[in-house]
Structure formats: structure tokens, C-alpha cells
Enzyme design. Structure first.
Site, PDB file in Angstrom:
ATOM      1  N   HIS A 199     -21.268 -27.342  20.004  1.00 47.13           N
ATOM      2  CA  HIS A 199     -22.676 -27.920  19.310  1.00 47.13           C
ATOM      3  C   HIS A 199     -22.298 -28.782  17.888  1.00 47.13           C
ATOM      4  O   HIS A 199     -21.240 -29.240  18.032  1.00 47.13           O
ATOM      5  CB  HIS A 199     -22.541 -25.942  18.996  1.00 47.13           C
ATOM      6  CG  HIS A 199     -23.890 -26.044  18.129  1.00 47.13           C
ATOM      7  ND1 HIS A 199     -24.580 -26.349  17.000  1.00 47.13           N
ATOM      8  CD2 HIS A 199     -25.189 -25.352  18.836  1.00 47.13           C
ATOM      9  CE1 HIS A 199     -25.633 -25.957  16.464  1.00 47.13           C
ATOM     10  NE2 HIS A 199     -25.510 -25.915  18.028  1.00 47.13           N
ATOM     11  N   ASP A 256     -14.901 -22.008  16.549  1.00 48.91           N
ATOM     12  CA  ASP A 256     -16.847 -21.190  16.988  1.00 48.91           C
ATOM     13  C   ASP A 256     -16.914 -20.620  17.752  1.00 48.91           C
ATOM     14  O   ASP A 256     -16.737 -20.779  18.837  1.00 48.91           O
ATOM     15  CB  ASP A 256     -17.311 -22.849  17.408  1.00 48.91           C
ATOM     16  CG  ASP A 256     -18.816 -22.183  17.431  1.00 48.91           C
ATOM     17  OD1 ASP A 256     -18.761 -21.290  16.896  1.00 48.91           O
ATOM     18  OD2 ASP A 256     -19.574 -24.202  17.810  1.00 48.91           O
ATOM     19  N   GLN A 300     -20.825 -18.462  20.164  1.00 49.33           N
ATOM     20  CA  GLN A 300     -21.610 -17.289  20.702  1.00 49.33           C
ATOM     21  C   GLN A 300     -20.783 -16.875  21.645  1.00 49.33           C
ATOM     22  O   GLN A 300     -21.006 -15.784  22.493  1.00 49.33           O
ATOM     23  CB  GLN A 300     -22.092 -18.357  22.341  1.00 49.33           C
ATOM     24  CG  GLN A 300     -22.759 -19.592  21.945  1.00 49.33           C
ATOM     25  CD  GLN A 300     -24.635 -18.934  21.476  1.00 49.33           C
ATOM     26  OE1 GLN A 300     -24.456 -18.030  22.285  1.00 49.33           O
ATOM     27  NE2 GLN A 300     -25.407 -19.192  20.908  1.00 49.33           N
ATOM     28  N   LYS A 349     -26.972 -14.163  15.471  1.00 49.09           N
ATOM     29  CA  LYS A 349     -27.021 -14.437  17.435  1.00 49.09           C
ATOM     30  C   LYS A 349     -25.751 -13.017  17.968  1.00 49.09           C
ATOM     31  O   LYS A 349     -25.748 -12.258  19.270  1.00 49.09           O
ATOM     32  CB  LYS A 349     -25.910 -16.042  17.308  1.00 49.09           C
ATOM     33  CG  LYS A 349     -26.496 -16.570  17.090  1.00 49.09           C
ATOM     34  CD  LYS A 349     -25.648 -17.989  17.799  1.00 49.09           C
ATOM     35  CE  LYS A 349     -26.093 -19.201  17.091  1.00 49.09           C
ATOM     36  NZ  LYS A 349     -27.990 -19.761  17.627  1.00 49.09           N
ATOM     37  N   CYS A 391     -28.260 -28.549  20.642  1.00 50.05           N
ATOM     38  CA  CYS A 391     -27.653 -29.900  20.173  1.00 50.05           C
ATOM     39  C   CYS A 391     -26.315 -29.435  20.531  1.00 50.05           C
ATOM     40  O   CYS A 391     -25.096 -29.314  20.197  1.00 50.05           O
ATOM     41  CB  CYS A 391     -27.216 -28.254  18.474  1.00 50.05           C
ATOM     42  SG  CYS A 391     -28.906 -28.073  17.984  1.00 50.05           S
TER      43      CYS A 391
HETATM   44  N1  PMP Z   1     -22.222 -22.646  17.682  1.00 48.43           N
HETATM   45  C1  PMP Z   1     -22.061 -22.751  18.413  1.00 48.43           C
HETATM   46  C2  PMP Z   1     -21.859 -22.791  19.903  1.00 48.43           C
HETATM   47  C3  PMP Z   1     -24.234 -22.291  18.782  1.00 48.43           C
HETATM   48  O1  PMP Z   1     -24.504 -21.785  20.145  1.00 48.43           O
HETATM   49  C4  PMP Z   1     -24.473 -22.390  16.823  1.00 48.43           C
HETATM   50  C5  PMP Z   1     -26.260 -22.164  17.165  1.00 48.43           C
HETATM   51  N2  PMP Z   1     -26.931 -22.323  18.484  1.00 48.43           N
HETATM   52  C6  PMP Z   1     -24.049 -22.801  16.059  1.00 48.43           C
HETATM   53  C7  PMP Z   1     -23.039 -23.163  15.899  1.00 48.43           C
HETATM   54  C8  PMP Z   1     -24.509 -22.879  14.779  1.00 48.43           C
HETATM   55  O2  PMP Z   1     -24.689 -21.298  14.701  1.00 48.43           O
HETATM   56  P1  PMP Z   1     -25.834 -21.423  13.678  1.00 48.43           P
HETATM   57  O3  PMP Z   1     -26.810 -22.264  13.596  1.00 48.43           O
HETATM   58  O4  PMP Z   1     -26.404 -19.747  13.197  1.00 48.43           O
HETATM   59  O5  PMP Z   1     -25.363 -21.685  11.888  1.00 48.43           O
END
Ligand code: PMP
Length: 423
Positions: free
Chosen positions: A140, A217, A220, A243, A381
Site C-alpha cells: 500500500h 503492515d 489487512q 478496518k 493506493c
Molecule cells: N496498509 C494497507 C495494506 C491498507 O489496506 C491500508 C488502508 N487501505 C493502509 C495500510 C492504511 O491504513 P489507514 O488508512 O487506516 O492508515
């Protein structure tokens, strides 16, 4: 209004009998009882933000009605109560991901902030010009850009571990990219764009053999699989409350205690200090050293309630249910003409990225919305993932334990309608 609860197939009923009562679970989520464009909401966008059960909403309302006060600073009853609730959420988050102690959990705004915190504290302290940061092709943006900023600031070099066309990391290449210069390995446990579950234990073992620090990270991963940061041997681990069926604006950073203890602070302000004079300021203990200013207290309390809720369902039951649903959805999409799945890793969780021949993903998303079906369309993203497959965007249906086979069937019906319109 047709109740979404009424939308069930024989197999959904089978799951109820098998111990995971998806229909009862759905009734815990007020939003799942609503309609969109006159149709029962079918929410397939949990990877962006998961829905929130009444237990969480009620906990936040209760907090504001009964306990609202600033934390850590007051001797009065409300402040003590709010502090206890907030700190109890920290302890729950620690237990959720197998941290050894609550002090290893830092409250942040989001997974994004958690990664930026590591980049601007631990990494900035340890990186020299010519050192390397290894990310993967499936990250991401929030696990790419903080490292690019760090590289710009320090003269370090960003390296990228590739994936294959199924969307799996190529571990042989990974190993080649690791060396004496690798200081940071940043990798997602589950890809938001592809659903791939990465072999984090293998990656941490390889990275640690080269003396690198591993930042995982988990945005997910935590909602879908059992996470144990000690088993993974992650040095840092990030996730977001929103999430995980909790409120927005809260995230958690796990760090191994000794690392956190040795790190520079992140932001300066109240709460993160022990004493302040104009000549010299000393810092508070971990984790408060990293928590400057008044945090999102109600959000933290809500996250605690979300953790209680998920624990009540049982992560093993959730994993079994979602694995089955993902399998069902994968077969259903594979059987739908002109639909191509993007991301076919052997180990997946929660996500189905796909494209419909000849139809732009945004058009697919807009037409599905007319049927009350919420999916996400775009690059999610994760533009390097799109570049890998030579496409600008995908449609993404992402699952949670409140989704049903009937909803997948409705998705397929709606996709067939899209094809008719664009034929
Ligand atoms: N890492 C991953 C794999 C994500 O899917 C996301 C959110 N789509 C993020 C990081 C960032 O999360 P946040 O927007 O809650 O900071």
C-alpha cells in the site's frame, strides 16, 4: 424495505448450523439493515473501512455519556475512569496480536501514522547514506511513501522485492535483495489490492539473518487472520481500528519493548515528557513517549469494544467462515464470463480484485451501486500493483465475516447486468 437478514441461501443457513451464525452476526451491525438506492445494502468494501457493530457504537456513546474526560492527568473520578478504559483498550490490543506487554502498543491515528512513526524515529536514527530499505511490489502507498521520504532525508536507497503474476512475493528474489546494507524490511502481511497472505515468518527470519529490522503492515491482516507478533518475530507491526470494526482515527503500533525504549520520540508535546525546562526536556516512559497530546480517547475505547466483539465471535470461527466465503466467491467470479481475477495467490484473505472485459472499473462500481452493492474501484493506493499487471485499476470486492453467499450471488447477478449494458 427488504431486510438484508432475509437474504440467505441454503449454504448460509448451513453455516448457521455449523456454529457461525452469520445472520445473528449481521443483526449486530445496524448499517447492514439499511438500504442504498432502494436495495438492501450489500457491503463489499470492508478492506477500505469495516462496518461497526452496535457494541462498538454503544461503547463510544456510553463513554461520552458517562466517562468523558482527559486521561493520565487528572485525579478526579472521570479522568481516572477514562484513563482506565483507554489503558484497558491498550491491553486488549496487546493481547489481540500476542504482544508480551501493553507498553509495547502505541496508540496512533492509523496504520499510516504507525509506519510514519517508525520511519521518522527508529529508521531515521539508524539509517545512513547508502543503506537500503526493502519494500515489496505489493505494498500500500502508506508502506512505500514514508520510506521514500526517509530515503530522501537520509540518502538511503529504496529496493523493491518483486511478486509473480499470481501476486505472490518471490522469496528467492527477496533473499537476493537482502544484504549488509539492508536496514529496514517493510512488508504487508495481507495485500489490500490482491488479498495475498505473505509468509512473514520466512521474511523476518531472512531479514534478521542480515541484521535488518522488520516493519509489518498488518492493516489487512488483523481483521482476517490470527496474528501473533512474537511468532512472526516482527520488530514493528501496524494496524488500524477502522478496518477492525472499530472507530476511525485510531491505530496501533506494536514495537518490541527494547526497540521502543531506545528510540527517539516522534512528536513533541504534552504527555510525552517527564519534565520540561527551557534548558532540557526529558521524556516519558514507553509508550507515552510516543503519544504527544490528547489522543482519540473515545476511539481507543471503541477499539477496545471492537476487540471484545471479535473475541466474542472467535477468530478461529471467523477465519473458517471467511475462508469458505472467499472460496465460494472466487469460484463464482471464475464462473462469470468476461470477469478476470487479479491476484490468485495460493494463500489469500478477504479480497477479490477483478476486471470486467471492456468495462472501466468505475463504471462497474457505479452500476453495482445502483443495486445497493458497495465495492471499491481504482488503484487501491497500490499503484505499483496495477503497474505490475499493466492495468490502471481494478474492481475490488472485499469480505468480512458479516458477508454471505447470497450477497456474492447478488454480486454475480449484478455483474451480468453490467455486461449486458456494455455488450
Ligand atoms: N496498509 C494497507 C495494506 C491498507 O489496506 C491500508 C488502508 N487501505 C493502509 C495500510 C492504511 O491504513 P489507514 O488508512 O487506516 O492508515
Amino acid at each position: 424495505m427488504t431486510s438484508a437478514i432475509g437474504r440467505q441461501t441454503e449454504t448460509d443457513r448451513g453455516h448457521t448450523a455449523a456454529g457461525f451464525d452469520v445472520l445473528a452476526v449481521r443483526s449486530d451491525f445496524p448499517i447492514l439493515q439499511t438500504t442504498v438506492n432502494g436495495k438492501p445494502l450489500i457491503y463489499l468494501d470492508s478492506a477500505a473501512t469495516a462496518q461497526t457493530p452496535s457494541a462498538v457504537i454503544d461503547a463510544v456513546v456510553r463513554y461520552y455519556n458517562n466517562d468523558n474526560a482527559n486521561i493520565h492527568r487528572g485525579v478526579h473520578t472521570l479522568s481516572v475512569r477514562a484513563t482506565n478504559m483507554y489503558e484497558s483498550a491498550r491491553a486488549k490490543a496487546a493481547a489481540l496480536i500476542g504482544a508480551k506487554r501493553p507498553e509495547e502498543m502505541i496508540f496512533v491515528r492509523s496504520a499510516t501514522e504507525a509506519i510514519n512513526l517508525v520511519a521518522q524515529t527508529y529508521a531515521r536514527d539508524h539509517i545512513k547514506p547508502g543503506d537500503e530499505v526493502l519494500v515489496s511490489e505489493m505494498e500500500h502507498h502508506s508502506n512505500i511513501v514514508p520510506w521514500q521520504l526517509l530515503c530522501e532525508q537520509t540518502g538511503a536507497v529504496l529496493r523493491v522485492a518483486p511478486m509473480n503474476d499470481a501476486g505472490e512475493l518471490r522469496l528467492d528474489e527477496y533473499e537476493h535483495l537482502l544484504g549488509a546494507r539492508t536496514k529496514i524490511v517493510a512488508v504487508t502481511q495481507v495485500s489490500n489490492a490482491l488479498g495475498t497472505i505473505n509468509p512473514i515468518c520466512d521474511i523476518t527470519r531472512m531479514a534478521h539473518e542480515h541484521g535488518a529490522c522488520v516493519v509489518v503492515d498488518g492493516a489487512q491482516a488483523v481483521p482476517h487472520i490470527k496474528v501473533d507478533v512474537c511468532e512472526l518475530d516482527a520488530d514493528f507491526y501496524a494496524f488500524s481500528s477502522h478496518k477492525f470494526f472499530g472507530p476511525t482515527g485510531v491505530g496501533m503500533l506494536y514495537g518490541k519493548f527494547d526497540l521502543l525504549n531506545s528510540m527517539s520520540p516522534y512528536q513533541g508535546g504534552g504527555e510525552m515528557i517527564r519534565s520540561v525546562t527551557f534548558e532540557k526536556t526529558t521524556y516519558n516512559d514507553v509508550p507515552h513517549k510516543f503519544e504527544a497530546g490528547t489522543p482519540n480517547i473515545a476511539g481507543g475505547v471503541g477499539l477496545g469494544a471492537a476487540i471484545d466483539y471479535v473475541n466474542g465471535l472467535g477468530i478461529e470461527a471467523i477465519v473458517a467462515y471467511e475462508d469458505d466465503l472467499l472460496d465460494y466467491a472466487t469460484q463464482a467470479l471464475l464462473a462469470t464470463p468476461k470477469v478476470t481475477l487479479v491476484g490468485t495467490a495460493a494463500q489469500k484473505a478477504g479480497v477479490l480484485s477483478f476486471n470486467v472485459d471492456g468495462v472501466h472499473p468505475h463504471d462497474v462500481g457505479t452500476m453495482l451501486d445502483q443495486d445497493g452493492i458497495a465495492i471499491r474501484t481504482g488503484h487501491h493506493c497500490a499503484q505499483p500493483v496495477m503497474d505490475h499487471f499493466g492495468i490502471p485499476a481494478t474492481c475490488r470486492a472485499s469480505l468480512a465475516f458479516y458477508n454471505t453467499r447470497a450477497e456474492i450471488d447478488a454480486l454475480v447477478v449484478s455483474l451480468r447486468k453490467v455486461q449486458e449494458v456494455f455488450a
